[in-house]
Design a protein around this motif. Structure first.
Motif, PDB file in Angstrom:
ATOM      1  N   GLU A 196     -89.493  23.390 -20.006  1.00  7.71           N
ATOM      2  CA  GLU A 196     -89.664  24.660 -20.396  1.00  7.71           C
ATOM      3  C   GLU A 196     -91.320  24.973 -19.957  1.00  7.71           C
ATOM      4  O   GLU A 196     -91.281  26.059 -19.439  1.00  7.71           O
ATOM      5  CB  GLU A 196     -89.504  24.894 -21.867  1.00  7.71           C
ATOM      6  CG  GLU A 196     -89.563  26.348 -22.175  1.00  7.71           C
ATOM      7  CD  GLU A 196     -89.060  26.421 -23.755  1.00  7.71           C
ATOM      8  OE1 GLU A 196     -87.941  27.087 -23.989  1.00  7.71           O
ATOM      9  OE2 GLU A 196     -89.688  25.792 -24.564  1.00  7.71           O
ATOM     10  N   PHE A 197     -92.325  24.227 -20.273  1.00  2.00           N
ATOM     11  CA  PHE A 197     -93.593  24.593 -19.854  1.00  2.00           C
ATOM     12  C   PHE A 197     -93.663  24.475 -18.314  1.00  2.00           C
ATOM     13  O   PHE A 197     -94.622  25.335 -18.079  1.00  2.00           O
ATOM     14  CB  PHE A 197     -94.403  23.218 -20.398  1.00  2.00           C
ATOM     15  CG  PHE A 197     -95.940  23.333 -20.201  1.00  2.00           C
ATOM     16  CD1 PHE A 197     -96.986  24.172 -20.620  1.00  2.00           C
ATOM     17  CD2 PHE A 197     -96.444  22.527 -19.001  1.00  2.00           C
ATOM     18  CE1 PHE A 197     -97.947  24.217 -20.291  1.00  2.00           C
ATOM     19  CE2 PHE A 197     -97.789  22.396 -18.514  1.00  2.00           C
ATOM     20  CZ  PHE A 197     -98.592  23.333 -19.224  1.00  2.00           C
ATOM     21  N   LEU A 198     -93.051  23.625 -17.677  1.00  2.00           N
ATOM     22  CA  LEU A 198     -93.303  23.520 -16.274  1.00  2.00           C
ATOM     23  C   LEU A 198     -92.845  24.782 -15.370  1.00  2.00           C
ATOM     24  O   LEU A 198     -93.236  25.045 -14.406  1.00  2.00           O
ATOM     25  CB  LEU A 198     -92.675  22.126 -15.721  1.00  2.00           C
ATOM     26  CG  LEU A 198     -93.190  20.998 -15.970  1.00  2.00           C
ATOM     27  CD1 LEU A 198     -92.545  19.570 -15.557  1.00  2.00           C
ATOM     28  CD2 LEU A 198     -94.936  20.782 -15.417  1.00  2.00           C
ATOM     29  N   PHE A 199     -91.556  25.267 -15.745  1.00  2.00           N
ATOM     30  CA  PHE A 199     -90.516  25.783 -15.108  1.00  2.00           C
ATOM     31  C   PHE A 199     -90.370  27.617 -15.744  1.00  2.00           C
ATOM     32  O   PHE A 199     -89.964  28.357 -15.160  1.00  2.00           O
ATOM     33  CB  PHE A 199     -89.206  25.491 -14.700  1.00  2.00           C
ATOM     34  CG  PHE A 199     -89.516  24.335 -14.025  1.00  2.00           C
ATOM     35  CD1 PHE A 199     -90.090  24.331 -12.610  1.00  2.00           C
ATOM     36  CD2 PHE A 199     -89.320  23.155 -14.455  1.00  2.00           C
ATOM     37  CE1 PHE A 199     -90.217  23.067 -11.689  1.00  2.00           C
ATOM     38  CE2 PHE A 199     -89.471  21.925 -13.756  1.00  2.00           C
ATOM     39  CZ  PHE A 199     -90.003  21.629 -12.394  1.00  2.00           C
ATOM     40  N   THR A 200     -90.490  27.578 -17.106  1.00  2.00           N
ATOM     41  CA  THR A 200     -90.483  28.814 -17.830  1.00  2.00           C
ATOM     42  C   THR A 200     -89.053  29.372 -17.385  1.00  2.00           C
ATOM     43  O   THR A 200     -89.133  30.477 -16.942  1.00  2.00           O
ATOM     44  CB  THR A 200     -91.698  30.085 -17.460  1.00  2.00           C
ATOM     45  OG1 THR A 200     -92.784  29.114 -17.573  1.00  2.00           O
ATOM     46  CG2 THR A 200     -91.594  31.031 -18.546  1.00  2.00           C
ATOM     47  N   PRO A 201     -88.061  28.459 -17.559  1.00  2.00           N
ATOM     48  CA  PRO A 201     -86.646  29.123 -17.310  1.00  2.00           C
ATOM     49  C   PRO A 201     -86.024  30.468 -18.162  1.00  2.00           C
ATOM     50  O   PRO A 201     -86.700  30.689 -19.179  1.00  2.00           O
ATOM     51  CB  PRO A 201     -85.693  27.958 -17.592  1.00  2.00           C
ATOM     52  CG  PRO A 201     -86.487  27.163 -18.587  1.00  2.00           C
ATOM     53  CD  PRO A 201     -88.040  27.348 -18.314  1.00  2.00           C
ATOM     54  N   ASP A 202     -85.290  31.043 -17.846  1.00  2.00           N
ATOM     55  CA  ASP A 202     -84.560  32.194 -18.466  1.00  2.00           C
ATOM     56  C   ASP A 202     -83.334  31.531 -19.261  1.00  2.00           C
ATOM     57  O   ASP A 202     -82.888  32.206 -20.318  1.00  2.00           O
ATOM     58  CB  ASP A 202     -84.076  33.210 -17.528  1.00  2.00           C
ATOM     59  CG  ASP A 202     -85.329  33.696 -16.884  1.00  2.00           C
ATOM     60  OD1 ASP A 202     -86.226  34.763 -17.400  1.00  2.00           O
ATOM     61  OD2 ASP A 202     -85.618  33.461 -15.768  1.00  2.00           O
ATOM     62  N   LEU A 203     -82.763  30.492 -18.801  1.00  2.00           N
ATOM     63  CA  LEU A 203     -81.430  29.807 -19.402  1.00  2.00           C
ATOM     64  C   LEU A 203     -81.449  28.501 -19.255  1.00  2.00           C
ATOM     65  O   LEU A 203     -81.652  27.958 -18.199  1.00  2.00           O
ATOM     66  CB  LEU A 203     -80.163  30.826 -19.112  1.00  2.00           C
ATOM     67  CG  LEU A 203     -78.956  30.150 -19.771  1.00  2.00           C
ATOM     68  CD1 LEU A 203     -78.838  30.494 -20.970  1.00  2.00           C
ATOM     69  CD2 LEU A 203     -77.806  30.910 -18.806  1.00  2.00           C
TER      70      LEU A 203
END
Length: 247
Positions: A196-203
């Motif tokens: 989550e920290f590396l890529f900031t996904p939406d899902l």
């Protein structure tokens, strides 16, 4: 073309089925055999032929997709995490085509699962970045941006204390170390926090065999990103491989 065949080669099992391409569902029984011990190329090929024979599909005009647990570039396998080291740098697509006597589409297994969920499952219609992770013998990953696959991501090999994080966090680690769901979820929290920290996904979409039991671990995770189980669960790789073969 309304049907295609998908084969999903994993670290512990080789699965196959005939897929209805319009609905993105299996229209045959799912057949499975254990992955041969050591997962040498010739043994894996022989087992793939066995599962195709078990399907009883004689129509060789049906597209055939084969999903495989390795990074794949131009038909060559570039990694070997839960399989024999002989696969590294191996011309796998040509090897399977020669052995099976037919053309195939050869793809990474998690990428295939991601395509299945983007076209027919939990990520259908999702915008921006979806990250699918398969939790099984290892951890596979697929990135889909507005439904388009970005191939060959390997989040299971993020470094954790000098080793691939999948050694500590995959579902196989839970089984091997007899962890409780709570203890395993604490490890998953570390993994998903980092992604989550590396890529900031939406899902996040969770696939693999453990996706049959989402109620046991997903509620224990505390993430900013929504996280849902794969709709097609452990058949996602079969469906995605067949879908890509039909493209």
């Amino acid at each position: 073309m309304t049907s295609a065949i998908g084969v999903d080669i994993g670290g512990t099992g080789i699965k196959a089925g005939v897929v209805n391409l319009e609905h993105g569902k299996l229209e045959s029984d799912r057949v499975r055999l254990p992955t041969p011990r050591g997962a040498q190329p010739a043994d894996v090929l022989a087992t793939v032929q066995q599962v195709l024979d078990m399907l009883g599909v004689s129509d060789s005009s049906l597209p055939l997709g084969v999903a495989f647990p390795a990074s794949i570039k131009e038909g060559r396998t570039l990694s070997a995490a839960n399989i024999a080291q002989e696969w590294i740098g191996f011309e796998a697509e040509k090897f399977f085509e020669n052995g099976l006597g037919r053309s195939i589409t050869f793809v990474n297994d998690a990428d295939a699962a991601g395509v299945a969920e983007a076209r027919h499952g939990a990520a259908r219609g999702a915008r921006r970045l979806t990250i699918l992770t398969t939790l099984g013998t290892g951890i596979g990953s697929a990135f889909l941006y507005n439904g388009t696959l970005v191939p060959n991501t390997e989040l299971g090999h993020l470094n954790y204390e000098g080793d691939s994080i999948e050694r500590w966090t995959a579902y196989s680690a839970m089984e091997r170390e007899q962890l409780s769901w709570q203890d395993w979820a604490a490890r998953l929290q570390v993994f998903y926090d980092h992604v989550e920290f590396l890529f900031t996904p939406d899902l996040f979409v969770v696939g693999g065999g453990v996706s049959k039991h989402p109620e046991n671990f997903i509620p224990l995770l505390n993430l900013r990103t929504p996280i849902v189980p794969a709709i097609h669960r452990n058949s996602s790789g079969i469906i995605g491989a067949a879908s890509l073969a039909a493209d």
